[in-house]
Design an enzyme around this catalytic site. Structure first.
Site, PDB file in Angstrom:
ATOM      1  N   ASP A  98       0.793  -1.151   0.006  1.00 13.21           N
ATOM      2  CA  ASP A  98       0.137  -0.114   0.102  1.00 13.21           C
ATOM      3  C   ASP A  98       0.828   1.395  -0.098  1.00 13.21           C
ATOM      4  O   ASP A  98       0.387   2.334   0.723  1.00 13.21           O
ATOM      5  CB  ASP A  98      -0.932   0.085   1.323  1.00 13.21           C
ATOM      6  CG  ASP A  98      -1.864  -1.117   0.969  1.00 13.21           C
ATOM      7  OD1 ASP A  98      -2.425  -1.609  -0.156  1.00 13.21           O
ATOM      8  OD2 ASP A  98      -2.362  -1.435   2.395  1.00 13.21           O
ATOM      9  N   LYS A 118       1.885   2.210  -5.074  1.00  9.30           N
ATOM     10  CA  LYS A 118       2.299   1.487  -6.333  1.00  9.30           C
ATOM     11  C   LYS A 118       1.337   1.611  -7.406  1.00  9.30           C
ATOM     12  O   LYS A 118       1.861   2.104  -8.562  1.00  9.30           O
ATOM     13  CB  LYS A 118       2.492   0.032  -6.250  1.00  9.30           C
ATOM     14  CG  LYS A 118       3.604  -0.330  -5.285  1.00  9.30           C
ATOM     15  CD  LYS A 118       3.820  -1.807  -4.955  1.00  9.30           C
ATOM     16  CE  LYS A 118       2.253  -2.483  -4.205  1.00  9.30           C
ATOM     17  NZ  LYS A 118       2.196  -2.085  -2.759  1.00  9.30           N
ATOM     18  N   GLY A 129      -4.671  -4.423  -3.914  1.00  8.22           N
ATOM     19  CA  GLY A 129      -5.645  -3.307  -4.118  1.00  8.22           C
ATOM     20  C   GLY A 129      -4.630  -2.061  -4.631  1.00  8.22           C
ATOM     21  O   GLY A 129      -3.959  -1.428  -3.607  1.00  8.22           O
ATOM     22  N   HIS A 130      -4.396  -1.916  -5.881  1.00 10.60           N
ATOM     23  CA  HIS A 130      -3.771  -0.621  -6.377  1.00 10.60           C
ATOM     24  C   HIS A 130      -4.481   0.447  -6.748  1.00 10.60           C
ATOM     25  O   HIS A 130      -5.506   0.212  -7.838  1.00 10.60           O
ATOM     26  CB  HIS A 130      -2.649  -1.234  -7.507  1.00 10.60           C
ATOM     27  CG  HIS A 130      -1.762  -2.188  -7.078  1.00 10.60           C
ATOM     28  ND1 HIS A 130      -0.811  -2.527  -7.924  1.00 10.60           N
ATOM     29  CD2 HIS A 130      -1.726  -2.738  -5.706  1.00 10.60           C
ATOM     30  CE1 HIS A 130      -0.094  -3.476  -6.925  1.00 10.60           C
ATOM     31  NE2 HIS A 130      -0.719  -3.399  -5.790  1.00 10.60           N
ATOM     32  N   GLN A 146       2.061  -6.023  -3.031  1.00  7.23           N
ATOM     33  CA  GLN A 146       2.467  -6.041  -1.592  1.00  7.23           C
ATOM     34  C   GLN A 146       3.932  -5.171  -1.751  1.00  7.23           C
ATOM     35  O   GLN A 146       3.989  -4.207  -2.281  1.00  7.23           O
ATOM     36  CB  GLN A 146       2.603  -7.557  -1.260  1.00  7.23           C
ATOM     37  CG  GLN A 146       1.292  -8.248  -1.163  1.00  7.23           C
ATOM     38  CD  GLN A 146       0.593  -8.924  -2.292  1.00  7.23           C
ATOM     39  OE1 GLN A 146       1.385  -9.450  -3.279  1.00  7.23           O
ATOM     40  NE2 GLN A 146      -0.445  -8.647  -2.658  1.00  7.23           N
TER      41      GLN A 146
HETATM   42  P1  GDP Z   1      -0.889   0.405  -3.448  1.00  7.74           P
HETATM   43  O1  GDP Z   1      -1.470  -0.906  -3.264  1.00  7.74           O
HETATM   44  O2  GDP Z   1       0.809   0.330  -3.524  1.00  7.74           O
HETATM   45  O3  GDP Z   1      -1.008   0.677  -4.906  1.00  7.74           O
HETATM   46  O4  GDP Z   1      -1.295   1.471  -2.676  1.00  7.74           O
HETATM   47  P2  GDP Z   1      -2.888   1.608  -2.227  1.00  7.74           P
HETATM   48  O5  GDP Z   1      -3.718   1.988  -3.510  1.00  7.74           O
HETATM   49  O6  GDP Z   1      -3.485   0.184  -1.570  1.00  7.74           O
HETATM   50  O7  GDP Z   1      -2.757   2.706  -1.080  1.00  7.74           O
HETATM   51  C1  GDP Z   1      -2.319   3.865  -1.370  1.00  7.74           C
HETATM   52  C2  GDP Z   1      -3.294   5.029  -1.117  1.00  7.74           C
HETATM   53  O8  GDP Z   1      -2.757   6.308  -1.081  1.00  7.74           O
HETATM   54  C3  GDP Z   1      -4.265   5.304  -2.408  1.00  7.74           C
HETATM   55  O9  GDP Z   1      -5.726   5.771  -1.762  1.00  7.74           O
HETATM   56  C4  GDP Z   1      -3.911   6.104  -3.168  1.00  7.74           C
HETATM   57  O10 GDP Z   1      -4.950   6.828  -3.755  1.00  7.74           O
HETATM   58  C5  GDP Z   1      -3.402   7.142  -1.981  1.00  7.74           C
HETATM   59  N1  GDP Z   1      -2.181   7.817  -2.788  1.00  7.74           N
HETATM   60  C6  GDP Z   1      -1.322   7.635  -3.656  1.00  7.74           C
HETATM   61  N2  GDP Z   1      -0.110   8.350  -3.563  1.00  7.74           N
HETATM   62  C7  GDP Z   1      -0.454   9.361  -2.685  1.00  7.74           C
HETATM   63  C8  GDP Z   1      -0.045  10.705  -2.480  1.00  7.74           C
HETATM   64  O11 GDP Z   1       0.984  11.146  -2.875  1.00  7.74           O
HETATM   65  N3  GDP Z   1      -0.639  11.449  -1.447  1.00  7.74           N
HETATM   66  C9  GDP Z   1      -1.955  11.097  -1.106  1.00  7.74           C
HETATM   67  N4  GDP Z   1      -2.670  11.850  -0.204  1.00  7.74           N
HETATM   68  N5  GDP Z   1      -2.554   9.992  -1.514  1.00  7.74           N
HETATM   69  C10 GDP Z   1      -1.811   9.127  -2.277  1.00  7.74           C
HETATM   70  P1  IMO Z   2      -0.919  -4.150  -2.387  1.00  9.37           P
HETATM   71  O1  IMO Z   2      -0.464  -4.744  -3.598  1.00  9.37           O
HETATM   72  C1  IMO Z   2      -0.932  -4.539   2.196  1.00  9.37           C
HETATM   73  C2  IMO Z   2      -1.062  -8.572   3.773  1.00  9.37           C
HETATM   74  C3  IMO Z   2      -2.266  -9.093   4.798  1.00  9.37           C
HETATM   75  C4  IMO Z   2      -1.753  -9.897   5.748  1.00  9.37           C
HETATM   76  C5  IMO Z   2      -0.676 -10.430   4.951  1.00  9.37           C
HETATM   77  C6  IMO Z   2      -0.988 -11.943   4.313  1.00  9.37           C
HETATM   78  O2  IMO Z   2      -2.032  -3.460  -2.418  1.00  9.37           O
HETATM   79  O3  IMO Z   2       0.105  -3.483  -1.531  1.00  9.37           O
HETATM   80  P2  IMO Z   2      -2.427 -12.620   2.119  1.00  9.37           P
HETATM   81  O4  IMO Z   2      -3.866 -12.681   1.837  1.00  9.37           O
HETATM   82  O5  IMO Z   2      -1.389 -12.100   1.270  1.00  9.37           O
HETATM   83  O6  IMO Z   2      -2.176 -14.122   2.552  1.00  9.37           O
HETATM   84  O7  IMO Z   2      -2.176 -11.875   3.454  1.00  9.37           O
HETATM   85  O8  IMO Z   2      -0.361  -9.759   3.820  1.00  9.37           O
HETATM   86  N1  IMO Z   2      -1.197  -8.165   2.484  1.00  9.37           N
HETATM   87  C7  IMO Z   2      -1.191  -6.959   2.071  1.00  9.37           C
HETATM   88  N2  IMO Z   2      -1.018  -5.679   2.794  1.00  9.37           N
HETATM   89  N3  IMO Z   2      -0.954  -4.460   0.953  1.00  9.37           N
HETATM   90  C8  IMO Z   2      -1.110  -5.598   0.183  1.00  9.37           C
HETATM   91  O9  IMO Z   2      -1.207  -5.376  -1.378  1.00  9.37           O
HETATM   92  C9  IMO Z   2      -1.169  -6.926   0.639  1.00  9.37           C
HETATM   93  N4  IMO Z   2      -1.488  -7.976   0.280  1.00  9.37           N
HETATM   94  C10 IMO Z   2      -1.551  -8.714   1.466  1.00  9.37           C
HETATM   95  O10 IMO Z   2      -3.056  -7.934   5.208  1.00  9.37           O
HETATM   96  O11 IMO Z   2      -0.910  -9.222   6.592  1.00  9.37           O
HETATM   97 MG    MG Z   3      -2.839  -1.605  -1.859  1.00  9.06          MG
END
Ligand code: GDP
Ligand code: IMO
Ligand code: MG
Length: 420
Positions: free
Chosen positions: A13, A16, A40-41, A223
């Protein structure tokens, strides 16, 4: 032409999705190399949020090839749903290709993931319950079923019958659960052949020809480094290799093919699920960052645990992945704090160390405190427009990581970026 791996440097999270979406405008191909729908990207475009679980984060561009690589585990009903929903929303999406070698996450994997988490009780991992661990376990045990098997219906049926008999025994006898129906699963999966037939291929040859044609390729990790099954905080990890080395085995390329590794680093640290977290803030400041940063899981909606940036972990990530440049995200979320802290060393058993250890239970963080900054930085377009304290924070990250921060996220939107 270039091949660039994009990896999460923390516990996932990091942002990415946003970084891939930004970089893909100058690339031709995005390939997801591991993980599954646990990811979840998020991409925010014109105020609208798109969350990619299985689809590569380049799908909003119609002229890009988007590949689900060999190392991904695919929950096919979810993929079809995700693809159809996106097509409804955005008429022209990327050209989706799916590896015939990618393993399937089957209904029994999801059920067993959930039942096993229940059985673990207080020792639970806090998985996303998306069947990821059980699917990779079957792959290793050689009882997995692959995407390519669905296009060979007789083979698929035979494999499913054999494995389902065994899984149903486990579900009923070990967990006291309700066995799954063979015919329902068979019909559901064989019903996807139309969806799959123009998308499934040998993506090793496809990628090779794209590389040979001089295309620019992004390898999108899911991840993060500390969730890697070997190098992360085991057993509180996922079941694949999010690190840059995982890109080779999840895309079918050689380490020599990768020209550059970009690390995505959140300006602070978050973690979902259980496991150690030395810089965690279990105080009102942690809650403030959670609210301000919208730190709730993009896949499960769970509140993310929040803490200060861990520089020891960051340096470990740089080494394991061979990170060349850092994309720093969510700097805007730290605005308004009087002081910001970065962990620069660990105290383990009374001794100071700058080396990371995944055995984090008896580790306490040693912080360096920097001045905070205030004001809304989300409109800043250049490094020079940032408050001097924010600039210092970035330079401090560069000093202790040894990497250039070339991308600074100042908001969730596609345009809310400062490039250096
Ligand atoms: P990922 O799994 O690495 O793609 O990250 P996620 O999408 O799960 O979580 C990142 C969250 O931060 C999302 O809600 C994005 O929209 C938000 N986000 C990404 N970059 C920025 C930033 O520079 N500033 C803010 N405020 N939010 C951001
Ligand atoms: P993105 O790609 C954050 C965490 C889960 C749990 C552990 C194992 O959005 O960054 P799993 O279901 O993979 O067996 O769970 O890994 N986890 C993540 N945490 N971002 C993710 O993906 C994750 N995918 C799995 O919360 O701790
Ligand atoms: Mg994510």
């Amino acid at each position: 032409m270039s091949v660039t791996a994009i990896v999460g440097m923390q516990w996932g999270d990091e942002g990415k999705g946003k970084v891939v979406d930004f970089l893909v405008k100058d690339a031709d191909v995005v390939l997801r190399y591991q993980g599954g729908s646990n990811a979840g990207h998020t991409v925010v475009l014109n105020g609208k949020k798109y969350i990619f679980h299985l689809l590569p984060s380049g799908m909003l561009y119609a002229d890009k090839v988007c590949i689900i690589g060999d190392g991904v585990v695919v929950d096919l009903p979810l993929l079809v749903e995700e693809y159809s929903a996106l097509k409804k929303e955005v008429k022209d999406v990327g050209d989706l290709k799916i590896s015939e070698l990618a393993h399937l996450v089957m209904p029994y994997h999801k059920l067993i993931d959930e039942l096993e988490e229940g059985r673990r009780g207080s020792q639970k991992i806090g998985t996303t319950k998306r069947g990821i661990g059980p699917a990779y376990a079957d792959k290793a045990e050689r009882t997995g079923i692959r995407i390519g098997d669905i296009l060979r219906p007789a083979l698929f049926e035979e494999k499913l019958r054999r494995v389902l008999d065994r899984k149903n025994e486990i579900i009923a006898k070990i967990y006291g659960g309700t066995p799954l129906n063979f015919k329902e699963i068979r019909d559901l999966y064989l019903g996807y052949t139309d969806f799959l037939k123009d998308k499934v291929c040998n993506t090793v040859y496809l990628l090779r020809s794209l590389i040979d044609e001089g295309k620019s390729i992004l390898l999108e990790g899911a991840q993060g480094t500390l969730l890697d099954i070997t190098y992360g905080t085991y057993p509180y990890v996922t079941s694949s290799h999010p690190i840059s080395g995982g890109a080779c085995i999840g895309a079918g390329i050689s380490p020599k093919d990768i020209d550059e590794v970009i690390g995505v680093l959140k300006a602070y640290t978050t973690r979902v699920g259980m496991g150690p977290f030395p810089t965690e803030m279990e105080d009102p400041l942690g809650s403030l960052i959670r609210e301000k940063g919208g730190e709730f899981g993009a896949t499960t909606g769970r509140p993310r645990r929040c803490g200060w940036l861990d520089g020891v972990m960051m340096r470990y990530s740089v080494k394991i992945n061979g990170i060349d440049r850092i994309a720093l995200t969510k700097l805007d979320v730290l605005s308004g704090l009087e002081k910001v802290k970065v962990c620069v060393a660990y105290k383990v058993g009374g001794k100071l160390t700058e080396e990371f250890t995944p055995f984090l239970d008896d580790v306490s963080p040693v912080y360096e405190e920097l001045d905070g900054w205030s004001g809304d930085i989300s409109k800043a377009k250049s490094f020079d427009e940032l408050p001097s304290e924010a600039k210092r924070y970035i330079e401090f990250i560069e000093e202790i990581s040894g990497c250039k921060v070339f991308f600074i996220g100042v908001g969730p939107g596609r345009e809310e970026v400062i490039l250096r």
